[in-house]
Design a protein around this motif. Structure first.
Motif, short mmCIF file in Angstrom:
data_model
loop_
_atom_site.label_atom_id
_atom_site.label_comp_id
_atom_site.label_asym_id
_atom_site.label_seq_id
_atom_site.Cartn_x
_atom_site.Cartn_y
_atom_site.Cartn_z
N GLY A 153 0.80 -1.22 0.00
CA GLY A 153 0.00 0.00 0.00
C GLY A 153 0.83 1.27 0.00
N LEU A 154 2.05 1.19 0.56
CA LEU A 154 2.94 2.35 0.58
C LEU A 154 4.10 2.19 -0.40
N GLY A 155 4.24 0.97 -0.94
CA GLY A 155 5.33 0.73 -1.87
C GLY A 155 6.66 0.64 -1.15
N ARG A 156 7.73 0.90 -1.88
CA ARG A 156 9.06 0.84 -1.29
C ARG A 156 9.76 2.18 -1.42
N SER A 157 10.77 2.37 -0.58
CA SER A 157 11.54 3.60 -0.64
C SER A 157 12.43 3.61 -1.89
N ARG A 158 12.83 4.79 -2.28
CA ARG A 158 13.78 4.96 -3.37
C ARG A 158 15.04 5.59 -2.79
N THR A 159 16.17 4.90 -2.95
CA THR A 159 17.40 5.43 -2.37
C THR A 159 17.77 6.78 -2.97
N GLU A 160 17.25 7.05 -4.16
CA GLU A 160 17.49 8.37 -4.76
C GLU A 160 16.91 9.49 -3.91
N ASP A 161 15.89 9.14 -3.11
CA ASP A 161 15.24 10.15 -2.26
C ASP A 161 15.90 10.27 -0.88
N TRP A 162 16.85 9.38 -0.59
CA TRP A 162 17.49 9.41 0.72
C TRP A 162 18.59 10.46 0.69
N THR A 163 18.23 11.69 0.83
CA THR A 163 19.23 12.76 0.82
C THR A 163 20.26 12.48 1.91
N ILE A 164 21.51 12.39 1.51
CA ILE A 164 22.55 11.96 2.44
C ILE A 164 23.74 12.89 2.34
N GLU A 165 24.31 13.25 3.48
CA GLU A 165 25.52 14.06 3.50
C GLU A 165 26.68 13.12 3.80
N GLY A 166 27.47 12.81 2.73
CA GLY A 166 28.50 11.79 2.83
C GLY A 166 29.56 12.09 3.87
N GLY A 167 30.00 13.34 3.97
CA GLY A 167 31.03 13.70 4.93
C GLY A 167 30.58 13.47 6.36
N HIS A 168 29.34 13.84 6.64
CA HIS A 168 28.80 13.65 7.99
C HIS A 168 28.71 12.18 8.34
#
Length: 384
Positions: A184-199
């Motif tokens: 019903g909610l589907g799955r997440s998209r890693t493209e939407d996981w805004t991530i700060e690599g350095g942190h």
């Protein structure tokens, strides 16, 4: 109310906040508890139980690190949430030594409180970004499902508890790999996981520092209670220090420094961060903890016969560490670090000489292998 999300500036790395460092102090206690628990129950069952508890501790910490990568820890609500998690985390840590005896339910309730409570807060705090909020809702559903197994295990008889908790861990560790799919909610998209690599790289590095620090604490505390007139005790102590320094050098190498840049410029930073920072470090951390146990065993009994448990910790700890760093490198760059895999093979052959050596000799040999890899990579840096 102002947004609680991190404000990202293109080209700049988000710094780790003091409140995040404060939060990490709880996990110094947790790692020490796991290490001491393994030392006290150095059996196959004890090793499985320690591995399960370590996996739970790591999962609670890394999920919180994802939260502070998305949310701004300088805001009052996020800081308040971290303080509450610290309090619950202290209960969880205190219950670790007897989690498979009388404090099982306390551990389960504290762990569930961290996982479910933190994620419920994320659902509320991420309301300014619908994509992140929906992702938090999916995570909350998965963690609520696993919570049933955690609590059931806490209520179960001690001899049945491990099976409930292994099932709960399987649910939680599978969830990111399955993109937190919910009907019903589907799955997440890693493209939407805004991530700060350095942190994220800095946060994981700090957790590794916690584990390395725990290794030094164990060595120092054990050494302080021994006979300082013994040359073998001094040799074991120096070997323990050098092995810890070697692990520090191998982890915080050029590759670690360039990891955040690689994630920042990746086409899908969320996918890379999931592989490199959610799953891979668990082997590194397990290796450091096993090395800490082996250091204490060697300091207490540097001479004589090498027991199977001592040999497994002396050889297995560095192998887990080197394998973990190689896996992390593959997760980011898809590059095989042959130097560290060869190091694993060399350490594995050490099993052949166990009947003819002493704990101290084997400890020195494993330390030399770790240092040799560090020197080799300094002369010929691996391609990243």
């Amino acid at each position: 109310m102002a947004s609680l999300l991190r404000k990202r500036v293109k080209g700049e790395h988000a710094r780790v906040g003091f409140v995040e460092l404060f939060f990490d102090l709880v996990f110094v206690f947790a790692i020490t508890q796991v290490s001491h628990g393994l030392l006290a129950h150095l059996t196959p069952l004890g090793a499985v139980q320690a591995a399960m508890l370590l996996a739970a501790v790591w999962w609670a910490w890394i999920f919180t690190s994802w939260m502070t990568n998305w949310l701004d820890p300088e805001t009052v609500p996020v800081q308040a949430a971290l303080f509450v998690l610290m309090g619950i985390g202290l209960v969880m840590s205190a219950s670790l030594p007897h989690a498979f005896q009388e404090t099982g339910l306390s551990f389960a309730l504290a762990f569930v409180g961290i996982q479910v409570g933190r994620t419920a807060f994320m659902v509320w705090a991420m309301r300014a970004d619908e994509g992140l909020r929906r992702n938090a809702v999916r995570i909350l559903i998965w963690l609520t499902a696993s919570a049933v197994l955690w609590i059931a295990g806490g209520l179960a008889a001690p001899e049945q508890r491990l099976w409930f908790w292994l099932a709960a861990l399987a649910v939680e560790y599978a969830s990111p790999a399955l993109y937190f799919f919910v009907p019903g909610l589907g799955r997440s998209r890693t493209e939407d996981w805004t991530i700060e690599g350095g942190h994220m790289a800095e946060r994981v590095g700090l957790f590794v520092i916690i584990c390395l620090g725990e290794t030094l604490l164990v060595s120092g505390a054990t050494f302080g209670e021994l006979d300082w007139s013994s040359a073998k005790v001094w040799a074991a102590f120096i070997s323990a220090i050098l092995s810890t320094v070697a692990m520090w050098r191998l982890f915080f190498s050029q590759a670690h420094e360039s990891a955040s840049e690689a994630i920042m410029h990746a086409a899908d930073p969320g996918r890379v961060a999931r592989r490199a920072y959610t799953y891979s470090p668990i082997l590194v951390i397990a290796g450091i903890i096993v090395v800490a146990v082996s250091d204490e065993l060697v300091l207490a009994h540097p001479s004589g016969h090498v027991s199977m448990a001592t040999a497994l910790t002396l050889l297995g700890g560095p192998i887990l560490f080197l394998l973990g760093t190689a896996v992390a490198g593959w997760a980011i760059w898809r590059h095989v670090n042959w130097t560290r895999l060869v190091g694993c093979a060399v350490l594995a052959t050490g099993w052949l000489v166990v009947p003819w050596t002493t704990p101290l000799t084997l400890s020195i040999a494993t330390t030399i292998v770790l240092m040799a890899i560090g020197v080799w990579e300094s002369l010929r840096p691996p391609q990243v």
